[in-house]
Design an enzyme around this catalytic site. Structure first.
Site: not given
Length: 458
Positions: A79, A123, A168, A290, A292, A365
């Site tokens: 990606r 991005h 995002e 994504n 985290y 991600e």
């Protein structure tokens, strides 16, 4: 030693990720135009270590070496992102053929290595010419984005099996236009809401453009986090619900249900919202997440800050919520809490919230920053904490699959250490260490670990 990971479903896609601005460098080579991030890095104090991405990891010239590293991992997909201003230096109009040629070569190199190209069209690096005309505050940028998507797809769609429109949109809205901590550096707080709508509209228009150009398997890469209330009181619960609405549901609801989560919120958004939502909610082939860490949110208090969620970015104290530190967990070198089960919690919540409207999911991600350096004696980079991080998150992901969430793949962020936005080069997320003086690449222990994970799931 930990027990071996449980096997993942047949056909599960293993990948790695990166983005154009963070790795390519060569910011003026072959006709590339400037982006909002080029301008932002030149502002005094905008990047914490005073650095810029003019060279980054020099991927533009070293992409064959980097693809060889991916081939050594055995991953099925890479990606990457396309630099909009490398393809359209002014953001619209004139096409820079040399810029397109680079991505043509990259795609060919990936295909020759047996790695599926998975480009992201945006991005965060808005062409500066468009930013200066309003950027994502302007509806016109969404229209320009669709035209750009057509240009890229017409060149690459014959070899690209998987497309990502936007990465995002929540971070661009909040950090770029709301708090001014990322490009373009606007501090508009709630007046940044049009940015969210225009990115979602751009996504929908791009889906149309990509399908018209013959592209297939189209999705988006959206950041999501479980939101935990800081206390049991009504004020803390209301603050957490508001934060969940603004960072999760503001983006997922329009995409997956065709409606904004709150009528009052929808009334603050520009344009013919009802008509736009028909475009925004065009069916997706898959949905990218994504992840985290979770967010702990409570009622506001003086000097509230967000060390756990935004790397120490200060949140204005007059907002109707405050982000609190998450205690009781290990933290990465970025200060982010390591909560693997948060990924399972998030995926189960998404499935329960959206039901059959949630298409198959890819984790686009997931990663961690640890500054492990080469051993002076033998050069080895023993990043055991990164291995433990991914091991834990993959186990949580496996539990989510066992609970019925349709997850099709997992992309590690990132293949290389790189320019980490407003942090500069202070944070290292890569499976491969980059010496920023020599640009030498050195696989870390986590690289070998991930290679073995991929091999064991063939």
């Amino acid at each position: 030693m930990t027990a071996p990971l449980p096997p993942f479903p047949a056909g599960f896609l293993w990948g790695v990720s990166a983005s154009a601005f963070q790795i390519e460098g060569s910011v003026t080579a072959d006709g590339r135009g400037p982006s909002s991030w080029d301008a932002f890095t030149k502002r005094r104090g905008a990047v914490k270590d005073g650095s810029h991405a003019d060279v980054a990891t020099d991927h533009y010239r070293r992409y064959r070496e980097d693809v060889a590293l991916m081939a050594g991992l055995g991953v099925g997909a890479y990606r990457f992102s396309v630099s909009w201003s490398r393809v359209l230096p002014e953001g619209a109009g004139r096409v820079n053929r040399k810029g397109l040629d680079f991505y043509d070569r990259l795609v060919d190199e990936l295909c020759a290595a047996g790695i599926a190209p998975a480009p992201t069209l945006f991005h965060w690096d808005t062409p500066l010419a468009l930013e200066e005309r309003g950027g994502w505050l302007s509806r016109d940028t969404a229209e320009r984005f669709a035209s750009y998507a057509s240009v890229v797809a017409e060149r690459l769609a014959d070899r690209v099996p998987m497309w990502i429109t936007i990465n995002e949109p929540a971070e661009v809205t909040l950090l770029g236009y709301g708090l001014g901590e990322h490009a373009p550096g606007e501090r508009l707080v709630f007046d940044a809401l049009p940015v969210a709508h225009h990115q979602l509209l751009a996504h929908g228009l791009a889906v149309q453009a990509l399908r018209a150009a013959g592209a297939r398997e189209i999705g988006i890469a959206a950041s999501h986090s479980p939101v935990w209330a800081a206390g049991d009181g009504e004020e803390d619960r209301a603050a957490a619900e508001l934060y969940d609405t603004l960072t999760n549901r503001l983006f997922a609801d329009p995409l997956l249900t065709g409606a904004y989560p709150d009528e009052n919120l929808a009334a603050l958004l520009p344009g013919p919202v009802a008509e736009d939502l028909k475009t925004i909610s065009a069916p997706l082939d898959w949905y990218g997440i994504n992840y985290y860490n979770p967010m702990l949110v409570g009622a506001p208090r003086p000097s509230a800050a967000a060390p756990s969620g935004f790397g120490g970015i200060e949140i204005p104290s007059d907002l109707p919520f405050a982000i609190r530190p998450i205690e009781g967990y290990e933290h990465t070198d970025f200060g982010w809490p390591v909560v693997p089960d948060g990924l399972r919690e998030l995926l189960v919540t998404m499935r329960e919230r959206y039901g059959d409207r949630l298409p198959p999911v890819y984790i686009t991600e997931n990663g961690c920053s640890y500054g492990d350096a080469p051993d002076p004696a033998d050069g080895r980079i023993a990043d055991a904490r990164r291995i433990a991080y991914h091991d834990g998150h993959l186990r949580a992901l496996h539990r989510a699959i066992a609970e019925g969430v349709d997850v099709r793949g997992y992309f590690i962020w990132s293949i290389l250490d790189n320019f980490e936005w407003a942090e500069g080069y202070r944070q290292r997320f890569g499976l491969v260490h980059v010496d920023y003086d020599t640009l030498a690449r050195t696989p870390k222990d986590s690289y070998a670990w991930y290679r073995d994970v991929v091999e064991s799931n063939r």
